[in-house]
Structure formats: structure tokens, C-alpha cells
Motif scaffolding. Structure first.
Motif, PDB file in Angstrom:
ATOM      1  N   GLU A   1       0.734  -1.076  -0.014  1.00 46.41           N
ATOM      2  CA  GLU A   1       0.142  -0.144   0.043  1.00 46.41           C
ATOM      3  C   GLU A   1       0.928   1.177  -0.031  1.00 46.41           C
ATOM      4  N   PHE A   2       0.498   2.244  -0.712  1.00 47.81           N
ATOM      5  CA  PHE A   2       1.046   3.318  -1.031  1.00 47.81           C
ATOM      6  C   PHE A   2       0.166   4.522  -0.323  1.00 47.81           C
ATOM      7  N   TYR A   3       0.861   5.599   0.320  1.00 44.39           N
ATOM      8  CA  TYR A   3      -0.132   6.864   0.685  1.00 44.39           C
ATOM      9  C   TYR A   3       0.936   8.071   0.556  1.00 44.39           C
ATOM     10  N   PHE A   4      -0.101   9.140   0.206  1.00 38.18           N
ATOM     11  CA  PHE A   4       0.525  10.236   0.155  1.00 38.18           C
ATOM     12  C   PHE A   4       0.222  11.007   1.248  1.00 38.18           C
ATOM     13  N   ALA A   5       1.075  12.004   1.618  1.00 42.19           N
ATOM     14  CA  ALA A   5       0.938  13.149   2.692  1.00 42.19           C
ATOM     15  C   ALA A   5       0.711  14.300   1.878  1.00 42.19           C
ATOM     16  N   LYS A   6      -0.298  14.931   2.023  1.00 45.68           N
ATOM     17  CA  LYS A   6      -0.679  16.058   1.394  1.00 45.68           C
ATOM     18  C   LYS A   6      -0.902  17.423   2.495  1.00 45.68           C
ATOM     19  N   ILE A   7      -0.361  18.649   1.791  1.00 42.69           N
ATOM     20  CA  ILE A   7      -0.991  19.674   2.351  1.00 42.69           C
ATOM     21  C   ILE A   7      -1.236  20.644   1.450  1.00 42.69           C
ATOM     22  N   ASN A   8      -2.738  21.041   1.733  1.00 41.57           N
ATOM     23  CA  ASN A   8      -3.406  21.817   0.911  1.00 41.57           C
ATOM     24  C   ASN A   8      -3.318  21.299  -0.397  1.00 41.57           C
ATOM     25  N   GLN A   9      -3.515  19.957  -0.799  1.00 45.74           N
ATOM     26  CA  GLN A   9      -3.471  19.414  -2.022  1.00 45.74           C
ATOM     27  C   GLN A   9      -2.156  19.472  -2.520  1.00 45.74           C
ATOM     28  N   GLU A  10      -1.072  19.898  -1.934  1.00 47.29           N
ATOM     29  CA  GLU A  10       0.289  19.419  -2.471  1.00 47.29           C
ATOM     30  C   GLU A  10       0.913  18.296  -1.838  1.00 47.29           C
ATOM     31  N   THR A  11       1.635  17.435  -2.810  1.00 44.55           N
ATOM     32  CA  THR A  11       2.120  16.321  -2.096  1.00 44.55           C
ATOM     33  C   THR A  11       3.501  16.476  -1.671  1.00 44.55           C
ATOM     34  N   VAL A  12       3.494  16.035  -0.399  1.00 48.10           N
ATOM     35  CA  VAL A  12       4.744  16.576   0.224  1.00 48.10           C
ATOM     36  C   VAL A  12       5.786  15.330   0.974  1.00 48.10           C
ATOM     37  N   GLY A  13       5.091  14.248   0.771  1.00 44.59           N
ATOM     38  CA  GLY A  13       5.765  13.032   1.159  1.00 44.59           C
ATOM     39  C   GLY A  13       5.035  11.662   0.894  1.00 44.59           C
ATOM     40  N   TYR A  14       5.523  10.588   1.151  1.00 43.50           N
ATOM     41  CA  TYR A  14       4.767   9.266   0.904  1.00 43.50           C
ATOM     42  C   TYR A  14       5.313   8.274   1.605  1.00 43.50           C
ATOM     43  N   LEU A  15       4.540   7.058   1.927  1.00 47.89           N
ATOM     44  CA  LEU A  15       4.576   5.829   2.736  1.00 47.89           C
ATOM     45  C   LEU A  15       4.160   4.804   1.627  1.00 47.89           C
ATOM     46  N   LYS A  16       5.068   3.900   1.846  1.00 44.39           N
ATOM     47  CA  LYS A  16       5.045   2.387   1.376  1.00 44.39           C
ATOM     48  C   LYS A  16       5.201   1.521   2.349  1.00 44.39           C
ATOM     49  N   VAL A  17       3.953   0.630   2.396  1.00 39.14           N
ATOM     50  CA  VAL A  17       4.093  -0.540   3.342  1.00 39.14           C
ATOM     51  C   VAL A  17       3.867  -1.865   2.512  1.00 39.14           C
ATOM     52  N   ASN A  18       4.316  -2.959   3.122  1.00 37.04           N
ATOM     53  CA  ASN A  18       4.466  -4.322   2.304  1.00 37.04           C
ATOM     54  C   ASN A  18       4.008  -5.267   3.594  1.00 37.04           C
ATOM     55  N   TYR A  19       3.293  -6.442   3.386  1.00 35.94           N
ATOM     56  CA  TYR A  19       2.979  -7.533   4.306  1.00 35.94           C
ATOM     57  C   TYR A  19       3.155  -8.773   3.297  1.00 35.94           C
ATOM     58  N   GLY A  20       2.769  -9.767   4.071  1.00 36.73           N
ATOM     59  CA  GLY A  20       2.949 -11.137   3.332  1.00 36.73           C
ATOM     60  C   GLY A  20       4.256 -11.323   2.437  1.00 36.73           C
ATOM     61  N   ASN A  21       4.080 -11.850   1.285  1.00 33.49           N
ATOM     62  CA  ASN A  21       5.255 -12.132   0.578  1.00 33.49           C
ATOM     63  C   ASN A  21       5.778 -10.762  -0.201  1.00 33.49           C
ATOM     64  N   SER A  22       5.113  -9.748  -0.106  1.00 32.74           N
ATOM     65  CA  SER A  22       5.591  -8.594  -0.757  1.00 32.74           C
ATOM     66  C   SER A  22       6.678  -7.902   0.013  1.00 32.74           C
ATOM     67  N   GLN A  23       6.929  -8.435   1.097  1.00 32.69           N
ATOM     68  CA  GLN A  23       8.017  -7.626   2.095  1.00 32.69           C
ATOM     69  C   GLN A  23       9.294  -7.907   1.469  1.00 32.69           C
TER      70      GLN A  23
END
Length: 173
Positions: free
Chosen positions: A61-83
Motif C-alpha cells: 500500500e502507498f499513501y501520500f501526505a498532502k498539505i492543501n493538495q500539494e504532495t509533500v511525502g509518501y509511505l509504502k508498506v508491505n506485508y505477506g510475500n511482498s516484504q
């Protein structure tokens, strides 16, 4: 910082993910690595084909961090066989937390980290783990401050340069 929103990505976010992924990785590590190795790594790791595969992976899963619709960072997590290095069926890996340089120190990384913890708890993960470059003391301190402990090491290939990552984990139970 107020007005920060954490939003899950879909395949329609591929081009923005590619842009922010390359930018934040180059900002974080460009000055400590050769231009040739950085270019090779960025081309391989942030190609549209690779990101498309990662975005469509049901165990990532990926997630963006946004401030006033501007993307300022992101996160990626993995589980199961995708680690990236399989640890445990009941583990969650934080593969990436990156923030645009001008927004460092504004608690955005902390918010993305809390999102990962929330995901781990919802999935009933026993622990969260990650790899952090041994030459990145700022990130190591961040994770130690958040209760992570070192449990191993592994190699990381940055465009042909073999580097060492410290593996750290935090129990969730």
C-alpha cells in the motif's frame, strides 16, 4: 502542522508517485552517492513499469501526505510475500517513508509513521520492521525515538554500490 492529509494511492497516481519518489530519494541520498549510481538506481526503482507492479500488488500500500493538495511525502508498506525480505506472515514492513526536503522537520514523517502503525494494528501484525541505511543517522534516530530496535543487517544495492542497511523492528503487541 495542520491541514496534512494522508491519502491512499491508486494506479492513477503513478506519475506523481514516480516524480515524488525520485525527488525525495535523490534529496535524501544524492549527496552521499555518485551521480552514476543514483541515476541507475532511480531509473530501475522508479520506472513506470516497476511502480505499476508495486501499485497493483495486493500486499503493498502507498499513501501520500498532502498539505492543501500539494504532495509533500509518501509511505509504502508491505506485508505477506511482498516484504522486500520476508520476515513473517504477521509482520508489516515499512519500505519507504520519504518527505520533500523543504518539509522535513514538520512532523510529516511522523504522521506517515503513525499511518503505518495504524495499518499494522488493523492487520493484527505482531511487529513492524524496516531497513535503514547505516549512513543515515537522522532516520536511525527517528526510528529509535519511536521504539525500534536493531535486529539484523542486510545489503542494499544502490545502482551497483553494495551498501549495508540496519534492520530494525518494533513489537506491536
Amino acid at each position: 502542522m495542520k491541514n496534512i492529509k494522508i491519502e491512499k494511492l491508486g494506479i492513477e497516481d503513478l506519475e506523481l508517485l514516480q516524480k515524488i519518489g525520485k525527488q525525495t530519494f535523490a534529496d535524501a541520498f544524492g549527496f552521499q552517492n555518485t551521480q552514476k549510481n543514483m541515476e541507475r538506481y532511480l531509473e530501475e526503482s522508479f520506472s513506470k513499469a516497476r511502480l505499476r507492479t508495486e501499485l497493483l500488488d495486493k500486499n503493498s500500500e502507498f499513501y501520500f501526505a498532502k498539505i492543501n493538495q500539494e504532495t509533500v511525502g509518501y509511505l509504502k508498506v508491505n506485508y505477506g510475500n511482498s516484504q522486500t525480505e520476508f520476515q513473517d506472515e504477521n509482520a508489516l514492513e515499512i519500505e519507504r517513508i520519504y518527505v520533500i526536503q523543504e518539509f522535513l522537520g514538520k512532523k510529516i514523517g511522523q504522521m506517515l509513521y503513525h499511518k503505518a502503525i495504524e495499518i499494522g494494528r488493523k492487520r493484527n501484525s505482531d511487529y513492524i520492521w524496516l531497513g535503514v541505511w547505516e549512513e543515515n543517522p537522522r532516520a536511525i534516530r527517528f526510528y529509535e525515538k519511536n521504539g525500534f530496535i536493531k535486529f539484523d543487517e542486510h545489503t542494499f544495492n544502490l545502482g551497483g554500490d553494495i551498501q549495508t542497511d540496519i534492520l530494525m523492528k518494533k513489537e506491536l503487541n
